[in-house]
Design an enzyme around this catalytic site. Structure first.
Site, PDB file in Angstrom:
ATOM      1  N   ASP A 195       0.847  -1.188   0.000  1.00  0.00           N
ATOM      2  CA  ASP A 195       0.000   0.000   0.000  1.00  0.00           C
ATOM      3  C   ASP A 195       0.887   1.245   0.000  1.00  0.00           C
ATOM      4  O   ASP A 195       2.108   1.160   0.075  1.00  0.00           O
ATOM      5  CB  ASP A 195      -0.898   0.011   1.240  1.00  0.00           C
ATOM      6  CG  ASP A 195      -2.031  -0.999   1.132  1.00  0.00           C
ATOM      7  OD1 ASP A 195      -2.309  -1.454   0.016  1.00  0.00           O
ATOM      8  OD2 ASP A 195      -2.630  -1.325   2.174  1.00  0.00           O
ATOM      9  N   LYS A 218      -4.285   2.531  -2.361  1.00  0.00           N
ATOM     10  CA  LYS A 218      -5.522   3.264  -2.615  1.00  0.00           C
ATOM     11  C   LYS A 218      -5.366   4.711  -2.135  1.00  0.00           C
ATOM     12  O   LYS A 218      -4.677   4.989  -1.164  1.00  0.00           O
ATOM     13  CB  LYS A 218      -6.707   2.621  -1.879  1.00  0.00           C
ATOM     14  CG  LYS A 218      -6.986   1.172  -2.257  1.00  0.00           C
ATOM     15  CD  LYS A 218      -8.150   0.639  -1.461  1.00  0.00           C
ATOM     16  CE  LYS A 218      -8.485  -0.798  -1.848  1.00  0.00           C
ATOM     17  NZ  LYS A 218      -7.419  -1.746  -1.460  1.00  0.00           N
TER      18      LYS A 218
END
Length: 412
Positions: A195, A218
């Site tokens: 991430d 994200k």
């Protein structure tokens, strides 16, 4: 020149001659490896006797006889009597059985090593000339420290028979707040699915050049890789025999969708384990000097996500003077939360703190109240990643002694 061998003793006969304290230490190690131990000694020290009784070890309560080692794969002698230890070593030499002579490190055909494990790599240290246990232990511990820090090249160079997935919590940001296990597993990884939050940049800089890095991070309103595809990536690479690390900020099971990834791996028959990380729900407020619980102020914590509508449970906890509400991913939700809370009758002067980029050089804290939170957040132009704390623990003067000057201003 000494050649170090890794011997499998499971289910194999090991003869231990001697019943004192040294024998007790060696006996425990041999039993842990699953060896079939025969102990030869006229008398036993209390700790040795306890192990013999507990594990039903075969004990010959007499002095050594050469026939005792006829079926042995390995012999260890530690009688404390040099002449007896030499007799045992000589008998082993005649029978071509390796012998560890604890009484004389130079007189024997095998040596004990100081060992530690780093995943499935066993690190063994031995002294080539004579016995020097303190030195080998010190060297072992130093190497173990490097392994724990992820500084050793632990990645496999040959394909494994089976792959696995490790979900790793990277914590709030600094690499030195990651767990020892996390650092070691990353050093073993063939594939890292990462991430954008947590210690990503520092971790990636340490990786072996051959490691495949897949960025699935994200951002608000931008999810380039759907969760189903992330699950498929983890399973697909593990099925080819790769060791896959799924690196997340914070903790995998605190709004990290780690549970979904575990389910996907288990359904596919892929081995998966979770290594926890320090959750930003606790660590980021702490970085701003905010204890999420504090005696006399807050006795419980309610962690919520800023996504979706404001639940009745969240409104109730906001109204509980003894509860701290910590909101993750909530910058965009501030107007919605404030509006719902004020309509619900939550006091307007409820302290609020918005901590951006906790535990980094860009950390900034905006302290305000429920009634002023929307305006102050807009004026400060707060941005994710941020953690929002609602409750009296967010007061700027909470940890300031009564004699200290008051802390003023919105930003801190």
């Amino acid at each position: 020149m000494t050649t170090i061998l890794g011997l499998s003793l499971t289910g194999r006969r090991v003869v231990l001659v001697g019943g004192g304290a040294v024998a007790a230490r060696r006996l425990g190690g041999f039993l842990a490896e699953g060896a079939l131990v025969r102990l030869v000694a006229p008398d036993l020290a209390p700790q040795t006797r306890a192990l013999v009784v507990e594990h039903a070890v075969e004990w010959m309560p007499r002095t050594f006889e050469p026939a005792d080692i006829d079926d042995a794969w390995l012999v260890h002698t530690a009688t404390g009597v040099p002449a007896v230890d030499r007799e045992v070593a000589d008998a082993c030499e005649q029978r071509r059985v390796f012998c560890i002579n604890a009484g004389d490190g130079a007189h024997g055909t095998a040596r004990m090593t100081a060992q530690t494990s780093a995943g499935d790599v066993v690190i063994a240290v031995a002294s080539e000339v004579g016995a020097d246990p303190r030195r080998v232990v010190a060297v072992r511990d130093a190497v173990a420290g490097l392994a724990d820090a992820g500084s050793l090249p632990l990645r496999r160079r040959r394909p494994g028979l089976s792959g696995r997935v490790d979900l790793i919590g990277g914590g709030p940001g600094p690499i030195d707040l990651m767990t020892v296990r996390a650092r070691r597993l990353i050093a073993e990884a063939d594939v890292v699915v990462t991430d954008r939050l947590g210690p990503t940049a520092e971790v990636l800089a340490e990786l072996d050049p051959g490691v495949l890095v897949i960025d699935v991070g994200k951002r608000p309103d931008h999810h380039p890789v759907p969760q189903e595809e992330i699950n498929a990536l983890l399973v697909g690479h593990a099925r080819t025999g790769k060791r896959v690390v799924r690196l997340k900020g914070g903790d995998p099971f605190v709004y990290g969708r780690g549970g979904e990834e575990v389910i996907a791996c288990r359904r596919a028959g892929v081995t998966v384990e979770v290594t926890p990380g320090i959750s930003s729900a606790i660590a980021v407020p702490q970085a701003a000097g905010i204890p999420v619980t504090h005696r006399g102020t807050a006795t419980s914590v309610h962690v919520v996500s800023g996504h979706g509508e404001v639940s009745a449970a969240t409104l109730n906890t906001l109204g509980d003077a003894q509860t701290t509400t910590v909101m993750l991913m909530g910058v965009a939700a501030i107007p919605r939360v404030v509006s719902a809370a004020l309509r619900h009758g939550i006091r307007a002067d409820l302290p609020v703190a918005i901590v951006e980029n906790g535990h980094t050089a860009r950390q900034r804290t905006t302290r305000t109240t429920l009634a002023a939170a929307v305006e102050d957040a807009a004026r400060a132009q707060v941005r994710n990643p941020a953690v929002i704390v609602f409750g009296d623990v967010a007061r700027a003067d909470l940890l300031v002694p009564a004699s200290a000057p008051a802390v003023g201003g919105v930003l801190q």
